[in-house]
Design a protein around this motif. Structure first.
Motif, PDB file in Angstrom:
ATOM      1  N   TRP A 252       0.948  -1.450  -0.328  1.00  0.00           N
ATOM      2  CA  TRP A 252       0.114  -0.094  -0.136  1.00  0.00           C
ATOM      3  C   TRP A 252       0.765   1.562  -0.113  1.00  0.00           C
ATOM      4  N   THR A 253       1.580   1.044   0.734  1.00  0.00           N
ATOM      5  CA  THR A 253       2.951   2.572   0.659  1.00  0.00           C
ATOM      6  C   THR A 253       3.942   2.712  -0.363  1.00  0.00           C
TER       7      THR A 253
ATOM      8  N   TYR B  24      -5.267   9.663   2.078  1.00  0.00           N
ATOM      9  CA  TYR B  24      -4.710   9.540   1.345  1.00  0.00           C
ATOM     10  C   TYR B  24      -3.521   9.830  -0.114  1.00  0.00           C
TER      11      TYR B  24
ATOM     12  N   THR C 233       0.838   8.317   1.038  1.00  0.00           N
ATOM     13  CA  THR C 233       0.741   6.820   1.801  1.00  0.00           C
ATOM     14  C   THR C 233       2.067   6.960   2.917  1.00  0.00           C
TER      15      THR C 233
END
Length: 349
Positions: free
Chosen positions: A93-94, A285, A316
């Motif tokens: 995700w990051t 985000y 993120t």
């Protein structure tokens, strides 16, 4: 999907799937060529060690040289104690597939250590890549802040001695992530020293910002697709860090929480007026979402947002640096320092 340690994990259903992080997997060395995590002589505790945790009791016969980590924070805790894991969980995700968190990559590069194998974790711990663990040939597997099930733990333990979370999945306090990891490495003194260092930093910041003292805070994530927000509970490490700065978790955070043992819960837009706090910390985000959030009609029901007392951590990487912070990310420039500055600006202007 069980929410994971990072912000995206807490959102879990919508944003996380599309989530409480630059060496590529193609650049990572094969298990046979990987640099050992640490020399056995670096340990300060006497072996064998017996580590008790929520899923069992693990005996580590001698100081591990090839460490694998799983979940969140244990990689950084190991590095802070001088141990560079040979295999770490990916943070899709990051930073995308096969990449390392920037503070982790920087630590390897500064130490001149080859990048670790990045273990596939596309489902926030719901599945475990056993074959990848086995290929890394670890002496120990550390997952002190994770969501390991008993079955996953048992299978990993057939590969190498495995250390799970002390009590509850995804709810290990930030300081225990560090001490539990370093205890398993035979470096308990290093773990205690790192905790003291971080506590000193928090105390220093609290003293420098008396405006934080006693102010109530709620940490949230907005999920427009679901028509609700995610709220982090008082036991979550994110709340622990904010409390270390002098804030108090708003009483409403726990008053509204279900009795399900999770580290977060959801609140529909229709119920937002119940979440009273002096300030709201919103993990966001994108810059576009951040620009729209303060004026968003539904979120105006939150008393703090309506009063203009909302602080956002945006992006993120920036979110992951504080959601929750780790032994290496606490003072990452885009992490706590940025959040502290924003909190101060909001409360003093």
């Amino acid at each position: 999907m069980r929410p994971r340690r990072s912000l995206a994990a807490a959102v879990g259903l919508a944003a996380a799937s599309a989530l409480a992080l630059s060496g590529c997997a193609s650049e990572a060395p094969a298990a046979d060529d990987a640099t050992p995590s640490a020399a056995a002589s670096g340990a300060t505790d006497e072996f064998p060690l017996t580590i008790e945790h929520a899923l069992g009791e693990t005996v580590i016969e001698e100081a591990p040289e090839r460490v694998a980590t799983w979940g969140w924070g244990s990689t950084e805790a190991a590095i802070a104690a001088g141990v560079f894991p040979v295999a770490v969980a990916e943070q899709t995700w990051t930073v995308g597939e096969g990449n390392l968190l920037p503070w982790v990559e920087e630590a390897y590069d500064e130490a001149g250590v080859e990048h670790p194998t990045v273990l596939t974790d596309a489902e926030a711990g719901a599945t475990v890549p056993y074959e990848e663990f086995a290929a890394a040939e670890p002496d120990v597997i550390i997952a002190t802040y994770s969501g390991l099930t008993q079955e996953q733990y048992d299978l990993l333990s057939e590969i190498a001695p495995t250390v799970a979370y002390p009590e509850t999945p995804w709810q290990t306090p930030w300081d225990e992530i560090i001490t539990a990891t370093d205890d398993a490495l035979g470096r308990s003194a290093a773990g205690e020293e790192k905790v003291e260092e971080i506590n000193a930093y928090l105390a220093e910041q609290a003293e420098a910002h008396p405006e934080f003292a006693g102010k109530t805070v709620a940490a949230i994530v907005d999920s427009p697709a679901e028509g609700l927000i995610y709220v982090y509970r008082a036991a979550d490490p994110r709340a622990g860090f904010l409390e270390g700065l002098g804030f108090e978790t708003a009483p409403a955070v726990e008053e509204l929480a279900p009795d399900d043992g999770e580290f977060f819960y959801t609140l529909s837009y229709e119920e937002l007026d119940k979440l009273e706090s002096d300030v709201v910390v919103a993990y966001t985000y994108t810059e576009e979402e951040a620009a729209a959030l303060p004026e968003k009609k539904e979120l105006q029901a939150l008393p703090a947002v309506k009063a203009g007392m909302v602080v956002q951590q945006v992006g993120t990487v920036a979110v992951s640096a504080v959601s929750p912070p780790t032994a290496l990310s606490v003072q990452y420039p885009e992490g706590m320092p940025k959040l502290i500055e924003a909190l101060s600006d909001t409360l003093t202007n």
